[in-house]
Scaffold this active site. Structure first.
Site, PDB file in Angstrom:
ATOM      1  N   HIS A 179      35.771  48.529  35.373  1.00  0.00           N
ATOM      2  CA  HIS A 179      37.197  48.325  35.625  1.00  0.00           C
ATOM      3  C   HIS A 179      37.591  48.709  37.045  1.00  0.00           C
ATOM      4  O   HIS A 179      38.736  48.501  37.434  1.00  0.00           O
ATOM      5  CB  HIS A 179      38.028  49.137  34.628  1.00  0.00           C
ATOM      6  CG  HIS A 179      37.685  48.846  33.200  1.00  0.00           C
ATOM      7  ND1 HIS A 179      38.109  47.713  32.558  1.00  0.00           N
ATOM      8  CD2 HIS A 179      36.930  49.531  32.302  1.00  0.00           C
ATOM      9  CE1 HIS A 179      37.645  47.707  31.318  1.00  0.00           C
ATOM     10  NE2 HIS A 179      36.928  48.795  31.135  1.00  0.00           N
ATOM     11  N   HIS A 188      40.829  44.038  33.477  1.00  0.00           N
ATOM     12  CA  HIS A 188      41.321  42.707  33.180  1.00  0.00           C
ATOM     13  C   HIS A 188      41.922  42.072  34.434  1.00  0.00           C
ATOM     14  O   HIS A 188      42.652  42.707  35.179  1.00  0.00           O
ATOM     15  CB  HIS A 188      42.350  42.729  32.046  1.00  0.00           C
ATOM     16  CG  HIS A 188      43.566  43.601  32.295  1.00  0.00           C
ATOM     17  ND1 HIS A 188      43.506  44.977  32.412  1.00  0.00           N
ATOM     18  CD2 HIS A 188      44.880  43.264  32.480  1.00  0.00           C
ATOM     19  CE1 HIS A 188      44.712  45.468  32.621  1.00  0.00           C
ATOM     20  NE2 HIS A 188      45.570  44.456  32.671  1.00  0.00           N
ATOM     21  N   GLY A 231      42.919  37.756  29.939  1.00  0.00           N
ATOM     22  CA  GLY A 231      44.027  36.837  30.144  1.00  0.00           C
ATOM     23  C   GLY A 231      43.642  35.494  30.730  1.00  0.00           C
ATOM     24  O   GLY A 231      44.478  34.830  31.356  1.00  0.00           O
ATOM     25  N   MET A 255      38.079  36.073  24.814  1.00  0.00           N
ATOM     26  CA  MET A 255      38.135  36.622  23.465  1.00  0.00           C
ATOM     27  C   MET A 255      39.175  35.852  22.650  1.00  0.00           C
ATOM     28  O   MET A 255      38.845  34.922  21.933  1.00  0.00           O
ATOM     29  CB  MET A 255      38.452  38.121  23.498  1.00  0.00           C
ATOM     30  CG  MET A 255      38.440  38.802  22.133  1.00  0.00           C
ATOM     31  SD  MET A 255      38.873  40.580  22.223  1.00  0.00           S
ATOM     32  CE  MET A 255      37.471  41.242  23.071  1.00  0.00           C
TER      33      MET A 255
END
Length: 206
Positions: free
Chosen positions: A104, A124, A158, A178
């Site tokens: 991350h 993300h 996203g 996902m």
């Protein structure tokens, strides 16, 4: 450059639903991450057994965290998290497994490459309901990372099909999806929608 399409399970489906979805879509994705954090090693192994029996190749399966299951079932690789075994330990004792690391931060990705990871999942990148309230990394940070690493950076978070051109331009080696597939009414068509933004052909992660 061809973007690899990674499908990540969400840990919310029943065993029957999971096997059904993955069996249906495996021909439309490059890699399947079995990410079932609340299931035991035995349960995950049984799911993998069912997937293999339904025609999903072991060479497409990456097991989240459970190196033991990945090794016993002769899967393609393992995806390591912050709490998992270290990359160097997995490399030493399970040299045939491909090793991915979920990161991350820029520094985590640099460390993962130094320790021998084959690729990193980074995100993300965009706002996503699963990370509500957390600031997305954005394309600039993704671009900075892809310029610094020699290993593929798989973007996650996203991602919708129309974002693929800008992710490719940012240097991503692939995308991980996902809910965009797992929660779709027609998961096969959803997977194919992600393919429309890809260039023809496939590349091995290396």
């Amino acid at each position: 450059m061809t973007l690899q399409l990674h499908l990540v399970t969400d840990g919310k489906k029943t065993r029957e639903q999971l096997v059904c979805i993955l069996s249906d879509v495996h021909e439309s994705v490059d890699v399947i991450h079995v990410r079932e954090k609340d299931r035991s090693a035995k349960e995950i192994m049984e799911i993998v057994e069912e997937l293999l029996a339904s025609g999903v190749p072991a060479g497409k399966l990456i097991i989240h965290d459970r190196v033991d299951v990945a090794r016993v079932m002769n899967c393609y690789g393992v995806q390591l998290a912050y709490h998992s075994l270290g990359i160097s330990e997995v490399r030493k004792y399970f040299p045939h497994l491909r090793v991915g690391k979920s990161v991350h931060r820029y520094e985590e990705a640099i460390e993962a490459e130094r320790d021998g990871a084959d690729f990193v999942l980074y995100g993300h990148v965009y706002p996503t309901a699963s990370k509500s309230g957390k600031t997305p990394k954005g394309l600039d940070e993704l671009s900075s990372l892809t310029r610094s690493l020699r290993i593929p950076v798989i973007a996650i978070g996203g991602i919708s099909p129309e974002k693929l051109p800008e992710l490719r331009a940012a240097g991503a080696g692939g995308i991980a999806v996902m809910s965009g597939i797992m929660d779709a009414k027609d998961w096969v068509q959803a997977a194919k929608a992600y393919q429309t933004g890809r260039l023809a052909g496939k590349e091995e992660i290396r």
